[in-house]
Enzyme design. Structure first.
Site, PDB file in Angstrom:
ATOM      1  N   SER A  70       0.819  -1.213   0.000  1.00  0.00           N
ATOM      2  CA  SER A  70       0.000   0.000   0.000  1.00  0.00           C
ATOM      3  C   SER A  70       0.855   1.266   0.000  1.00  0.00           C
ATOM      4  O   SER A  70       0.466   2.282  -0.578  1.00  0.00           O
ATOM      5  CB  SER A  70      -0.953  -0.001   1.203  1.00  0.00           C
ATOM      6  OG  SER A  70      -0.242   0.003   2.416  1.00  0.00           O
ATOM      7  N   ASP A  71       2.005   1.228   0.649  1.00  0.00           N
ATOM      8  CA  ASP A  71       2.906   2.376   0.610  1.00  0.00           C
ATOM      9  C   ASP A  71       3.325   2.690  -0.823  1.00  0.00           C
ATOM     10  O   ASP A  71       3.261   3.834  -1.285  1.00  0.00           O
ATOM     11  CB  ASP A  71       4.167   2.090   1.428  1.00  0.00           C
ATOM     12  CG  ASP A  71       3.952   2.207   2.925  1.00  0.00           C
ATOM     13  OD1 ASP A  71       3.090   2.999   3.332  1.00  0.00           O
ATOM     14  OD2 ASP A  71       4.641   1.515   3.670  1.00  0.00           O
ATOM     15  N   LEU A  72       3.790   1.665  -1.515  1.00  0.00           N
ATOM     16  CA  LEU A  72       4.330   1.873  -2.855  1.00  0.00           C
ATOM     17  C   LEU A  72       3.233   2.202  -3.867  1.00  0.00           C
ATOM     18  O   LEU A  72       3.403   3.075  -4.720  1.00  0.00           O
ATOM     19  CB  LEU A  72       5.110   0.634  -3.293  1.00  0.00           C
ATOM     20  CG  LEU A  72       6.363   0.352  -2.458  1.00  0.00           C
ATOM     21  CD1 LEU A  72       6.936  -1.018  -2.778  1.00  0.00           C
ATOM     22  CD2 LEU A  72       7.412   1.425  -2.686  1.00  0.00           C
TER      23      LEU A  72
END
Length: 425
Positions: free
Chosen positions: A182-184
């Site tokens: 989800s960060d990327l």
């Protein structure tokens, strides 16, 4: 992208070392920590934008991730190509310095919890009043509203809530799993949204900017389009093996213990070609595998058959035969294998740059994501506060100076903004 008037004006202070690339002359202010915001800004830096990373006196917590000293490899990966300044955003002087930077910038990225930027006086409305041309981007965990909006949101939390783990981890062995999905994905989505907003700005007569919102959970749901759409239309719940079944994708291991994958997809020629590779024409008459639909239903049985056959010979034997029969396949590489793979090695996906201590570093090149004409040379991630004198056109007393010895420091950067709220990964 339409070029804005004055975008390439050297008087705006763009670093001459970045005077190349599609985003040359674009100034980006990054108020990011950990991964999502910094990754979005890194992608823009790779395209030639002049990215100024604003950190607290303690620095982005990723700087000394897992006990690293001067700079962790994780921080170096997500922050290359940027300049770094130190501002104490708990002070009036630090906030004034930030407003000065924003007044001359094209983009400002932040990944605080909803409401933090507004409370400190640099929310999108305040910034657009200061600089109508500014594109502002907020990356949040769950969006600006809703029952989860104010919660701390790290990748593991979002990957669980957003159903990513349910798609990659078997139900009987559920556990958090890398990479930082989800960060990327939210960082990638944010960079796309910013590029779209810059294009739209160029189309407007007065060149007005706009505010774009990207949520980590929304980015995951968009990434899981196939599984989400299938459920909404049919009620079928996808799991880790749903797409491999439909795609007729299999993982096998040779007698030498080396793994590879086969992807037959829909064309029947790949199934019949695979039978030639395996020298098992009898499987064509097996009712369990006679049609694609049957192979989907009996995926586990066919998987077992393929593994039993391929374990008799080393991987290279099978790879050579699969190439000869034009079957979609590939070695199942680890990261250690990846850069020795002959295809990867031929693509120039690794570049050497000078690190902050003068040593040569090997880094993944931006062409791992895109190819762009006039792409600028890569630069290493900056030391904490090393850009203060270069970037900040203010009296030195108005900002927090970096450590006298030039060494990086680390700590809870959220505390320099507001300890109770914090930020997300």
């Amino acid at each position: 992208m339409n070029a804005d008037k004055g975008m390439n004006d050297p008087a705006r202070g763009a670093d001459p070392a970045r005077a190349a690339g599609p985003l040359a002359g674009i100034r980006v202010i990054e108020l990011g920590q950990y991964i999502s915001g910094p990754y979005a800004a890194k992608l823009l830096a790779d395209l030639g934008a002049d990215v100024v990373k604003v950190e607290s006196p303690d620095g982005d917590p990723m700087r000394r991730w897992e006990g690293h000293g001067a700079m962790s490899p994780q921080f170096a990966a997500y922050n290359r190509g940027k300049r770094a300044v130190v501002l104490d955003l708990k002070s009036d002087e630090g906030l004034a310095a930030l407003r000065d930077l924003a007044a001359e910038a094209d983009v400002l990225i932040e990944n605080f919890r909803p409401g933090v930027a507004d409370r400190l006086g640099f929310g999108p409305d305040a910034l657009h009043e200061l600089n109508p041309r500014l594109v502002t981007c907020s990356i949040t965990g769950f969006g600006p509203s809703g029952p989860y909006a104010a919660r701390p949101a790290y990748d593991t939390v979002i990957s669980a809530v957003g159903a990513m783990y349910s798609q990659v981890v078997p139900a009987d062995t559920l556990r958090p799993l890398g990479p930082a999905f989800s960060d990327l994905l939210s960082g990638l989505s944010a960079s796309q949204a910013i590029l779209a907003a810059l294009h739209a700005r160029g189309e407007r007569p007065a060149g007005e900017g706009e505010h774009v919102e990207v949520s980590m959970v929304g980015s995951l749901i968009d990434f899981l389009t196939e599984a989400a759409a299938t459920y909404l239309e049919t009620g079928q719940v996808a799991g880790p093996d749903s797409r491999p079944r439909r795609a007729q994708a299999y993982a096998c291991v040779g007698s030498d213990g080396k793994a590879f994958v086969i992807h037959m997809s829909v064309p029947e020629k790949f199934w019949t070609g695979l039978l030639d590779v395996l020298e098992r024409p009898d499987l064509a008459g097996d009712p369990r595998f006679a049609t694609r639909e049957a192979r989907v239903r009996n995926y586990d049985e066919l998987d077992a058959e393929l593994k039993a056959i391929t374990e008799r010979m080393p991987r290279q034997h099978w790879l050579d035969r699969l190439v000869a029969h034009d079957i979609p396949h590939g070695p199942l590489n680890t990261v250690a294998d990846l850069f020795d793979d002959p295809q990867v090695a031929s693509m120039g996906l690794v570049e050497e740059i000078e690190g902050p201590d003068g040593a040569t570093l090997c880094v993944p090149a931006p062409s791992t994501v895109f190819h762009a004409s006039g792409r600028p040379a890569l630069r290493a991630a900056p030391r904490l506060g090393e850009g203060n004198a270069d970037v900040l056109a203010r009296d030195a007393a108005s900002v927090s100076a970096p450590p006298d010895d030039g060494a990086d420091r680390d700590g809870a950067a959220a505390a320099s903004v507001t300890a109770p709220e914090g930020t997300r990964a």
